[in-house]
Design an enzyme around this catalytic site. Structure first.
Site, PDB file in Angstrom:
ATOM      1  N   ASP A 253      -3.795  -7.495  -1.421  1.00 25.31           N
ATOM      2  CA  ASP A 253      -2.863  -9.271  -1.092  1.00 25.31           C
ATOM      3  C   ASP A 253      -1.566  -9.141  -1.966  1.00 25.31           C
ATOM      4  O   ASP A 253      -1.595  -8.705  -2.261  1.00 25.31           O
ATOM      5  CB  ASP A 253      -3.976 -10.213  -1.418  1.00 25.31           C
ATOM      6  CG  ASP A 253      -3.250 -11.579  -0.166  1.00 25.31           C
ATOM      7  OD1 ASP A 253      -3.018 -11.516   0.530  1.00 25.31           O
ATOM      8  OD2 ASP A 253      -4.279 -12.195  -1.131  1.00 25.31           O
TER       9      ASP A 253
ATOM     10  N   ASN B 261       1.356  -8.510   0.532  1.00 23.28           N
ATOM     11  CA  ASN B 261       2.853  -7.895   1.526  1.00 23.28           C
ATOM     12  C   ASN B 261       3.752  -8.919   1.775  1.00 23.28           C
ATOM     13  O   ASN B 261       4.562  -8.187   1.629  1.00 23.28           O
ATOM     14  CB  ASN B 261       2.126  -6.780   2.281  1.00 23.28           C
ATOM     15  CG  ASN B 261       1.256  -5.163   1.326  1.00 23.28           C
ATOM     16  OD1 ASN B 261       1.084  -5.230   0.153  1.00 23.28           O
ATOM     17  ND2 ASN B 261       0.140  -4.894   2.208  1.00 23.28           N
ATOM     18  N   GLY B 262       3.056  -9.411   2.674  1.00 21.93           N
ATOM     19  CA  GLY B 262       4.159 -10.425   3.706  1.00 21.93           C
ATOM     20  C   GLY B 262       4.000 -11.677   2.599  1.00 21.93           C
ATOM     21  O   GLY B 262       5.672 -11.880   2.098  1.00 21.93           O
TER      22      GLY B 262
ATOM     23  N   TRP C 261       5.311 -11.028  -0.576  1.00 16.71           N
ATOM     24  CA  TRP C 261       6.073  -9.965  -1.503  1.00 16.71           C
ATOM     25  C   TRP C 261       7.584 -10.022  -0.594  1.00 16.71           C
ATOM     26  O   TRP C 261       8.773  -9.877  -1.341  1.00 16.71           O
ATOM     27  CB  TRP C 261       5.770  -8.684  -1.471  1.00 16.71           C
ATOM     28  CG  TRP C 261       6.550  -7.889  -2.094  1.00 16.71           C
ATOM     29  CD1 TRP C 261       6.531  -7.216  -3.742  1.00 16.71           C
ATOM     30  CD2 TRP C 261       6.969  -6.951  -1.027  1.00 16.71           C
ATOM     31  NE1 TRP C 261       7.710  -6.576  -4.130  1.00 16.71           N
ATOM     32  CE2 TRP C 261       8.167  -5.942  -3.365  1.00 16.71           C
ATOM     33  CE3 TRP C 261       8.276  -6.526  -0.582  1.00 16.71           C
ATOM     34  CZ2 TRP C 261       8.718  -4.961  -2.345  1.00 16.71           C
ATOM     35  CZ3 TRP C 261       8.992  -6.394  -0.226  1.00 16.71           C
ATOM     36  CH2 TRP C 261       9.123  -4.798  -1.039  1.00 16.71           C
TER      37      TRP C 261
ATOM     38  N   ARG D   4       8.120  -9.978   7.638  1.00 14.00           N
ATOM     39  CA  ARG D   4       6.086  -9.396   6.786  1.00 14.00           C
ATOM     40  C   ARG D   4       6.094  -7.842   6.860  1.00 14.00           C
ATOM     41  O   ARG D   4       5.576  -6.950   5.717  1.00 14.00           O
ATOM     42  CB  ARG D   4       5.324 -10.084   7.437  1.00 14.00           C
ATOM     43  CG  ARG D   4       5.243 -11.974   6.941  1.00 14.00           C
ATOM     44  CD  ARG D   4       3.891 -12.554   7.318  1.00 14.00           C
ATOM     45  NE  ARG D   4       2.858 -12.423   6.671  1.00 14.00           N
ATOM     46  CZ  ARG D   4       2.410 -13.011   6.520  1.00 14.00           C
ATOM     47  NH1 ARG D   4       3.001 -13.978   5.287  1.00 14.00           N
ATOM     48  NH2 ARG D   4       1.480 -12.007   6.407  1.00 14.00           N
TER      49      ARG D   4
ATOM     50  N   HIS E 282       4.349  -4.592   4.664  1.00 16.03           N
ATOM     51  CA  HIS E 282       3.629  -3.926   4.674  1.00 16.03           C
ATOM     52  C   HIS E 282       4.055  -2.735   4.726  1.00 16.03           C
ATOM     53  O   HIS E 282       2.933  -1.814   4.432  1.00 16.03           O
ATOM     54  CB  HIS E 282       3.120  -4.293   5.686  1.00 16.03           C
ATOM     55  CG  HIS E 282       2.612  -5.634   6.239  1.00 16.03           C
ATOM     56  ND1 HIS E 282       0.991  -5.933   5.432  1.00 16.03           N
ATOM     57  CD2 HIS E 282       2.688  -6.647   7.289  1.00 16.03           C
ATOM     58  CE1 HIS E 282       0.732  -7.089   5.990  1.00 16.03           C
ATOM     59  NE2 HIS E 282       1.289  -7.172   6.865  1.00 16.03           N
TER      60      HIS E 282
ATOM     61  N   GLU F 218     -10.907 -11.586  10.250  1.00 15.67           N
ATOM     62  CA  GLU F 218     -10.177 -12.658  10.992  1.00 15.67           C
ATOM     63  C   GLU F 218      -8.284 -12.442  10.395  1.00 15.67           C
ATOM     64  O   GLU F 218      -7.795 -13.101  10.937  1.00 15.67           O
ATOM     65  CB  GLU F 218      -9.711 -13.207   9.284  1.00 15.67           C
ATOM     66  CG  GLU F 218     -11.273 -14.291   9.370  1.00 15.67           C
ATOM     67  CD  GLU F 218     -12.818 -13.027   9.003  1.00 15.67           C
ATOM     68  OE1 GLU F 218     -13.874 -12.825   9.720  1.00 15.67           O
ATOM     69  OE2 GLU F 218     -12.980 -12.038   7.890  1.00 15.67           O
TER      70      GLU F 218
ATOM     71  N   TRP G  11      -7.073 -10.770  13.560  1.00 14.88           N
ATOM     72  CA  TRP G  11      -6.121 -11.044  14.577  1.00 14.88           C
ATOM     73  C   TRP G  11      -5.802 -11.865  14.656  1.00 14.88           C
ATOM     74  O   TRP G  11      -5.199 -12.601  15.519  1.00 14.88           O
ATOM     75  CB  TRP G  11      -7.135 -10.653  15.597  1.00 14.88           C
ATOM     76  CG  TRP G  11      -8.344  -9.177  15.334  1.00 14.88           C
ATOM     77  CD1 TRP G  11      -9.675  -8.869  14.529  1.00 14.88           C
ATOM     78  CD2 TRP G  11      -7.843  -7.760  15.712  1.00 14.88           C
ATOM     79  NE1 TRP G  11      -9.778  -7.544  15.117  1.00 14.88           N
ATOM     80  CE2 TRP G  11      -8.665  -7.111  15.752  1.00 14.88           C
ATOM     81  CE3 TRP G  11      -6.454  -7.772  16.381  1.00 14.88           C
ATOM     82  CZ2 TRP G  11      -7.979  -6.245  15.615  1.00 14.88           C
ATOM     83  CZ3 TRP G  11      -6.320  -6.309  16.720  1.00 14.88           C
ATOM     84  CH2 TRP G  11      -7.595  -5.481  16.878  1.00 14.88           C
TER      85      TRP G  11
ATOM     86  N   LEU H 248     -11.369  12.714  -4.712  1.00 16.20           N
ATOM     87  CA  LEU H 248     -11.370  11.489  -4.732  1.00 16.20           C
ATOM     88  C   LEU H 248     -11.871  11.215  -2.827  1.00 16.20           C
ATOM     89  O   LEU H 248     -11.596  11.489  -2.493  1.00 16.20           O
ATOM     90  CB  LEU H 248     -10.332  11.348  -4.152  1.00 16.20           C
ATOM     91  CG  LEU H 248     -10.003   9.157  -4.049  1.00 16.20           C
ATOM     92  CD1 LEU H 248     -10.499   8.433  -5.570  1.00 16.20           C
ATOM     93  CD2 LEU H 248      -8.932   9.263  -3.830  1.00 16.20           C
TER      94      LEU H 248
END
Length: 238
Positions: free
Chosen positions: A16, A18-19, A21, A29, A33, A63, A65, A127
């Site tokens: 959480d 990115n936008g 920041w 935004r 990302h 959510e 979308w 991994l």
């Protein structure tokens, strides 16, 4: 930076911030990302050295979308580019990549890329990277319940055969162990519909650090704290 004793085998991250920041810096935004995608590459690269075998990241929720068309399309383009650009490195570095979530709403080209990278990296063992796209814990449970109900209706399954183990096997994460630690960045303290069933006994860590600033050093510090936690799974210490 080193792996701490008792490092979690499976770490799940709600990425959480990115936008926020990008907005804090006066940028669009989507710039945030893109920076976040670069951070994913870095964390994936160091995760095995920190003792992590499974890494699950929340990339796009059911959510999300609700966001602007520009942001959603930009994110979908970013997902496709990440798969294409990182395919060779993931394979060479022993990273198995797979996806959870409802793929039906995604663009066919992106779905094809997802299948392609899953096949390309299926034999990698260093991994296990799982990316949640169009994923929601409630949606996952609903889809699993419908599949089980269909089996009962068709007579392939008796009602009293429905159990926790069966539900586990019906979820998107059937081949994954439950997460030991769930990390959420950006200072928010909610689970946002992420791995609701699987994380029932996970430890949680909420950090104020925005995802683009989530360095390997921050990750190592969190894992170190995890190593000092006592997990009793509902029991008591002997």
């Amino acid at each position: 930076m080193s792996s701490a004793p008792g490092s979690p085998r499976h770490v799940a991250i709600i990425m959480d911030g990115n936008g926020r920041w990008a907005t804090n810096k006066g940028w669009p935004r989507l710039v945030g990302h893109r920076k976040g995608a670069e951070r994913v590459k870095e964390i994936v690269r160091v995760a095995p050295d920190l003792g992590v075998e499974y890494l699950t990241i929340y990339a796009f929720s059911t959510e999300n979308w609700k966001r602007s068309t520009e942001e959603v399309l930009g994110l979908m383009t970013l997902f496709g580019r990440y798969i294409q650009r990182e395919a060779k490195a993931l394979s060479e570095e022993g990273v198995r990549m797979r996806f959870i979530g409802d793929r039906s709403r995604l663009d066919p080209k992106l779905r094809d890329l997802m299948v392609w990278i899953e096949e390309k990296t299926k034999d990698s063992t260093k991994l296990n990277l799982t990316v949640a796209i169009n994923y929601g814990g409630r949606d996952e449970l609903l889809r699993a319940a419908r599949r089980i109900a269909t089996q009962v209706e068709e007579g392939a399954l008796a009602p009293d055969e429905v159990c926790e183990a069966l539900l586990d096997r019906t979820l998107d994460t059937a081949d994954l162990p439950d997460p030991d630690l769930v990390i959420r960045t950006s200072g928010e303290t909610r689970v946002s519909n992420f791995l609701l069933w699987q994380a029932a006994y996970a430890e949680y860590e909420f950090t104020p650090v925005l995802w683009p600033d989530f360095t390997p050093e921050v990750m190592a510090e969190i894992l170190s704290r995890y190593g000092h936690r006592e997990r009793r799974f509902g029991g008591v210490k002997p």
